[in-house]
Design an enzyme around this catalytic site. Structure first.
Site, short mmCIF file in Angstrom:
data_model
loop_
_atom_site.label_atom_id
_atom_site.label_comp_id
_atom_site.label_asym_id
_atom_site.label_seq_id
_atom_site.Cartn_x
_atom_site.Cartn_y
_atom_site.Cartn_z
N PHE A 280 0.76 -1.23 0.20
CA PHE A 280 -0.13 -0.15 -0.07
C PHE A 280 0.79 1.26 0.05
O PHE A 280 1.89 1.40 0.63
CB PHE A 280 -0.96 0.22 1.16
CG PHE A 280 -2.39 -0.78 1.24
CD1 PHE A 280 -3.39 -0.30 0.58
CD2 PHE A 280 -1.98 -2.26 1.65
CE1 PHE A 280 -4.35 -0.95 0.72
CE2 PHE A 280 -3.07 -2.92 1.55
CZ PHE A 280 -4.48 -2.35 0.73
N ASP A 281 0.56 2.30 -0.79
CA ASP A 281 0.83 3.60 -0.70
C ASP A 281 0.42 4.16 0.50
O ASP A 281 -0.46 3.63 1.29
CB ASP A 281 0.49 4.27 -1.79
CG ASP A 281 0.86 5.86 -1.94
OD1 ASP A 281 1.99 6.11 -1.39
OD2 ASP A 281 0.08 6.77 -1.95
N ALA A 282 0.80 5.15 0.99
CA ALA A 282 0.45 5.72 2.41
C ALA A 282 -0.48 7.07 1.99
O ALA A 282 -1.78 6.99 2.34
CB ALA A 282 1.55 6.47 3.28
#
Length: 227
Positions: free
Chosen positions: A8-10
């Protein structure tokens, strides 16, 4: 199960970056007494900041320089006599306190944690990202929180993904899905490294670019349908 690992990106994927940025800017501007009805400092800053982050993705500026340069340019362009280093330090402190999660983020991660391995891969500033994950109680869900500062590379550079694969012991990128909001960093990076890609696009943006994700979702809960 289609995937063993989800990356996941943040920012703007699990965390509401704009809300955190609004809080940090209003707080630091107030602390330094910056206000004027005739100058929209926030709008000017955001234009400068976006330009510099675009340069960072291309490898044209280091993160250490970016974090101060954006304020140097803001102050130079608006005639403010404020030390950019001190201002940047205080801004980052406020930004790290802005642990505002996207709706549905906690529920999704709690559902996924028993099904697949989870990790974060982000171009954000290390101290800010780790602070927010800790404050939100989200750090417990991920095997690793991989920040570009620690790797020497930034998305979409293949180097940050090779670092991530080594860290997680990944030998088959085809069993990995990356979920993120940025076509130029998350999706392009995923394509570069052989992963399946999922574009989180809650605002229904158009995509005229040649960067084409395998999946597109508008709500985080839709990730569950991809497993």
């Amino acid at each position: 199960m289609n995937y063993d690992v989800i990356l996941f990106d943040a920012d703007d994927t699990l965390f509401d970056y704009k809300k955190a940025e609004d809080y940090a800017l209003s707080s630091v501007f107030e602390e330094f007494g910056i206000q004027s009805p005739d100058t929209d400092y926030v709008a000017i800053y955001r234009t400068i900041n976006q330009e510099l982050w675009n340069d960072f993705e291309k490898g044209a500026i280091s993160l250490a320089d970016l974090r101060v340069e954006r304020f140097s340019r803001l102050f130079a362009g608006t005639g403010l006599t404020i030390g950019a280093d001190e201002f940047s330090s205080r801004y980052l402190s406020y930004l790290g306190a802005g642990a505002y999660l996207i709706d549905g983020a906690v529920e999704l991660i709690e559902e996924l944690r028993s099904k697949v391995r989870l990790a974060i891969i982000t171009n954000g500033i290390r101290e800010v990202q780790l602070s927010r994950f800790s404050k939100a109680g989200m750090d417990q869900y991920f095997e690793h929180i991989i920040v570009s500062e620690d790797t020497g590379y930034q998305k979409p550079h293949l180097g940050i993904f090779e670092y991530t694969f080594n860290k997680l012991g990944i030998t088959d990128p085809g069993r990995v899905l990356i979920v993120g909001d940025s076509l130029t960093s998350d999706i392009q990076g995923g394509l570069n490294s052989g992963m399946d890609t999922c574009w989180y696009n809650p605002h229904n943006k158009q995509n005229p670019s040649p960067v084409q994700p395998k999946f597109e979702i508008k709500q985080l809960s839709e990730v569950l349908t991809l497993l």
